[in-house]
Design a protein around this motif. Structure first.
Motif, mmCIF file in Angstrom:
data_model
loop_
_atom_site.group_PDB
_atom_site.id
_atom_site.type_symbol
_atom_site.label_atom_id
_atom_site.label_comp_id
_atom_site.label_asym_id
_atom_site.label_seq_id
_atom_site.Cartn_x
_atom_site.Cartn_y
_atom_site.Cartn_z
ATOM 1 N N SER A 155 -17.630 16.625 -16.377
ATOM 2 C CA SER A 155 -16.232 16.998 -17.051
ATOM 3 C C SER A 155 -15.120 16.547 -16.090
ATOM 4 C CB SER A 155 -16.406 18.212 -17.614
ATOM 5 O OG SER A 155 -17.224 18.538 -18.803
ATOM 6 N N LYS A 156 -15.480 17.026 -14.672
ATOM 7 C CA LYS A 156 -14.294 16.785 -13.650
ATOM 8 C C LYS A 156 -14.235 15.401 -13.759
ATOM 9 C CE LYS A 156 -14.485 21.145 -12.526
ATOM 10 N NZ LYS A 156 -13.130 21.902 -12.452
ATOM 11 N N GLY A 209 -18.984 23.452 -24.441
ATOM 12 C CA GLY A 209 -18.292 22.153 -25.068
ATOM 13 C C GLY A 209 -19.256 21.392 -25.818
ATOM 14 N N TRP A 210 -19.449 19.938 -25.538
ATOM 15 C CA TRP A 210 -20.128 19.143 -26.223
ATOM 16 C C TRP A 210 -21.490 19.025 -25.671
ATOM 17 C CZ3 TRP A 210 -22.652 15.722 -22.983
ATOM 18 C CH2 TRP A 210 -21.896 15.559 -21.814
ATOM 19 N N LEU A 211 -21.665 19.781 -24.725
ATOM 20 C CA LEU A 211 -23.189 19.941 -24.243
ATOM 21 C C LEU A 211 -24.116 20.722 -25.246
ATOM 22 C CD1 LEU A 211 -25.206 19.351 -22.022
ATOM 23 C CD2 LEU A 211 -24.447 21.522 -20.994
ATOM 24 N N LEU A 212 -23.345 21.544 -25.749
ATOM 25 C CA LEU A 212 -23.991 22.364 -26.878
ATOM 26 C C LEU A 212 -24.584 21.459 -27.970
ATOM 27 C CD1 LEU A 212 -22.235 25.526 -27.766
ATOM 28 C CD2 LEU A 212 -24.606 25.393 -27.796
ATOM 29 N N THR A 213 -23.648 20.373 -28.422
ATOM 30 C CA THR A 213 -24.132 19.587 -29.374
ATOM 31 C C THR A 213 -25.296 18.562 -28.954
ATOM 32 O OG1 THR A 213 -22.004 19.571 -30.333
ATOM 33 C CG2 THR A 213 -23.046 17.690 -31.031
ATOM 34 N N ALA A 214 -25.242 18.070 -27.805
ATOM 35 C CA ALA A 214 -25.969 17.292 -26.942
ATOM 36 C C ALA A 214 -27.392 17.825 -26.960
ATOM 37 C CB ALA A 214 -25.388 16.630 -25.866
ATOM 38 N N PRO A 243 -15.818 28.099 -27.707
ATOM 39 C CA PRO A 243 -16.546 26.757 -27.612
ATOM 40 C C PRO A 243 -17.847 26.812 -28.494
ATOM 41 C CG PRO A 243 -15.879 27.834 -25.437
ATOM 42 C CD PRO A 243 -15.715 28.901 -26.455
ATOM 43 N N ASN A 244 -18.643 27.942 -28.610
ATOM 44 C CA ASN A 244 -19.874 28.025 -29.424
ATOM 45 C C ASN A 244 -19.658 27.905 -30.703
ATOM 46 O OD1 ASN A 244 -22.664 29.143 -27.972
ATOM 47 N ND2 ASN A 244 -20.978 29.183 -26.487
ATOM 48 N N HIS A 245 -18.542 28.440 -31.213
ATOM 49 C CA HIS A 245 -18.168 28.410 -32.905
ATOM 50 C C HIS A 245 -17.754 27.117 -33.208
ATOM 51 C CE1 HIS A 245 -18.991 32.665 -33.982
ATOM 52 N NE2 HIS A 245 -18.411 32.955 -32.847
ATOM 53 N N ILE A 246 -17.177 26.461 -32.291
ATOM 54 C CA ILE A 246 -16.791 25.172 -32.802
ATOM 55 C C ILE A 246 -17.809 24.037 -32.465
ATOM 56 C CG2 ILE A 246 -15.152 23.198 -32.138
ATOM 57 C CD1 ILE A 246 -12.943 25.565 -31.502
ATOM 58 N N CYS A 247 -18.208 24.139 -31.034
ATOM 59 C CA CYS A 247 -19.364 22.945 -30.504
ATOM 60 C C CYS A 247 -20.790 23.314 -31.045
ATOM 61 C CB CYS A 247 -19.305 22.861 -29.074
ATOM 62 S SG CYS A 247 -17.371 22.447 -28.662
ATOM 63 N N GLY A 248 -21.172 24.639 -31.223
ATOM 64 C CA GLY A 248 -22.425 24.810 -31.794
ATOM 65 C C GLY A 248 -22.524 25.204 -33.065
ATOM 66 N N TYR A 258 -20.552 12.060 -33.132
ATOM 67 C CA TYR A 258 -20.555 13.605 -33.395
ATOM 68 C C TYR A 258 -19.351 14.338 -32.858
ATOM 69 C CZ TYR A 258 -25.546 13.309 -34.981
ATOM 70 O OH TYR A 258 -26.696 13.009 -35.739
ATOM 71 N N ILE A 259 -19.190 14.077 -31.569
ATOM 72 C CA ILE A 259 -17.856 15.088 -30.912
ATOM 73 C C ILE A 259 -17.609 14.131 -29.685
ATOM 74 C CG2 ILE A 259 -19.521 16.316 -29.523
ATOM 75 C CD1 ILE A 259 -17.835 18.870 -29.913
ATOM 76 N N ASN A 260 -16.515 14.307 -29.228
ATOM 77 C CA ASN A 260 -15.617 13.707 -28.074
ATOM 78 C C ASN A 260 -15.963 14.325 -27.043
ATOM 79 O OD1 ASN A 260 -13.408 12.793 -26.203
ATOM 80 N ND2 ASN A 260 -13.395 11.269 -27.777
ATOM 81 N N GLU A 261 -16.165 13.737 -26.023
ATOM 82 C CA GLU A 261 -16.611 14.093 -24.420
ATOM 83 C C GLU A 261 -15.466 15.103 -23.857
ATOM 84 O OE1 GLU A 261 -15.555 10.174 -21.732
ATOM 85 O OE2 GLU A 261 -17.531 10.827 -22.051
ATOM 86 N N GLY A 262 -14.238 14.701 -24.439
ATOM 87 C CA GLY A 262 -12.946 15.505 -24.046
ATOM 88 C C GLY A 262 -13.036 16.956 -24.704
ATOM 89 N N VAL A 263 -14.144 17.447 -25.462
ATOM 90 C CA VAL A 263 -14.214 18.880 -25.990
ATOM 91 C C VAL A 263 -15.215 19.316 -25.026
ATOM 92 C CG1 VAL A 263 -14.825 20.254 -28.011
ATOM 93 C CG2 VAL A 263 -14.138 17.807 -28.223
#
Length: 422
Positions: free
Chosen positions: A268-269, A336-341, A364-369, A326-331
């Motif tokens: 992410s950095k 973040g997107w790691l939850l989806t991944a 983050p969890n409610h959106i990405c999870g 599914y989701i952008n890496e900017g999220v």
């Protein structure tokens, strides 16, 4: 926010102070604490659990605050109040990502709570990839950081092997005894190791052989993946003993390792530089560290895969590609997107039943999870996912009943797969 009573941890404190660590990952943190002892630090992973921890936290933190913060602050203050420690020779250490969610306020909240409880003089050492506060008595050289990541690799392996063997062990407790033996001997050795990964791989082979020696009784069991906010995902205090509950329900827990989270944070950095032009000065360092850890992770995975007995995770470089479409890496706030991944990685590894553990109100969890469950299930209809909220006001019975419903469906699906295979 203004720093509350910032007390630096000095060289003199290093000689006399005990440093308390919150109980998030007892295996990983236990190894790190043992390693740091060799550098002259007296560190202890806290073990005080129970409802009183949350009650203590709620005395000093607003109930709208992130549940992990309530628990960690409650655990720290309860330990200071216990009489077990010399409060004038005790320091606290806290790891935080410093992201854009409530977790970015943990250190401020902890210092404010300590001041309110009458412990404002207790030093708090903050460790974050966003920068380490100046604590002359607590220094992390490059070598120490590398060895710390080696402890994370050992911890990930031990956690994974325990979850793969414990559900099937003939003699209950064999896995726990193996972990106690390994961590006691290995943690003290890490500080004296060179930086070569050969020793790590040699030790990992020994760990694999130790777990292969545990007598097991193989039989089909439901595999349940656990993803979510990092503290609630790993901490038995935060998730009400989720792994033990799954074992009691005759299921095999599958929990992604901690190294993926660090790789995600570094990644992410790096993407911050590409997306927003940030981290210009530190960008080369982040790239070097990311590539170094990714290489070591691939070697570690290859070692486990070569043995063939145990399941191993996917390399992070492959996990990061699973989110395409599914989701952008900017999220990337919080997990973040790691939850989806991680949910998609578990599916790739044959784990179709997943618990998404989240603190109540965790954005983050409610959106990405939780928010990604529908699109994931739309494209993977055989997946069985349940979101479980953990909060000071949530009851353990309701949480476990939701999980039992998911497990009932999972067992029906497993029975169907077994019948079709006959």
């Amino acid at each position: 926010m203004e720093n509350q009573k910032y007390i630096p941890f000095t060289e003199d404190m290093k000689k006399e102070y005990k440093i308390l660590i919150p109980d998030m990952l007892p295996i990983h943190f236990g190894l790190i604490a043992k390693m740091m002892e060799k550098y002259g630090y007296d560190m202890e992973v806290l073990k005080n659990h129970g409802a009183s921890v949350a009650e203590t936290g709620l005395k000093y933190v607003h109930n709208d605050t992130c549940y992990p913060a309530i628990l960690v602050i409650g655990q720290f203050i309860e330990a200071l109040e216990s009489g077990k420690y010399d409060i004038h020779k005790t320091a606290l250490i806290y790891f935080q990502t410093g992201g854009g969610c409530r977790a970015s306020n943990y250190i401020f909240l902890l210092r404010k709570a300590l001041e309110k409880a009458g412990y404002g003089f207790v030093p708090v050492i903050s460790i974050s990839l966003n920068g380490l506060e100046k604590h002359p008595g607590f220094k992390l050289s490059f070598g120490r950081v590398v060895r710390m990541f080696y402890c994370i690799i050992y911890g990930d392996m031990l956690m994974s092997l325990k979850n793969q063997v414990a559900p099937y062990e003939k003699n209950v407790g064999d896995c726990d005894r193996a972990i106690e033996e390994i961590t006691a001997s290995l943690g003290a050795k890490v500080a004296n190791m060179g930086l070569s990964f050969r020793t790590v791989k040699k030790n990992c082979r020994k760990i694999i052989e130790r777990f292969k020696s545990i007598p097991v009784e193989q039989k089909p069991k439901v595999k349940v993946g656990v993803v979510g906010e990092i503290y609630v995902k790993y901490s038995s205090l935060g998730n009400n003993g989720l792994e033990k509950f799954l074992l009691k329900e005759d299921a095999e827990p599958v929990v992604p390792g901690l190294l993926d989270f660090f790789l995600y944070t570094l990644y992410s950095k790096i993407t911050d530089r590409k997306l927003f032009g940030l981290n210009k000065s530190l960008y080369p360092l982040f790239v070097i560290l990311y590539k170094f850890l990714l290489k070591k992770q691939k070697e570690f995975i290859a070692l486990t895969a070569k043995d063939g007995r145990f399941d191993s995770p996917m390399p992070f470089s492959e996990v990061s590609k699973l989110i395409d479409g599914y989701i952008n890496e900017g999220v990337k706030m919080g997990e973040g997107w790691l939850l989806t991944a991680e949910m998609l990685e578990l599916k790739e590894r044959g784990v179709k039943n997943i618990i998404c553990a989240q603190p109540f109100g965790c954005l983050p969890n409610h959106i990405c999870g939780k928010g990604m469950m529908k699109p994931i299930k739309d494209r993977n209809p055989d997946m069985n996912i349940v979101a479980v909220d953990y909060d000071a006001g949530a009851t353990k019975v309701n949480q476990e009943n939701r999980i039992k419903l998911m497990l009932a469906c999972a067992r029906d699906n497993l029975d169907g797969e077994i019948k079709n295979a006959i």
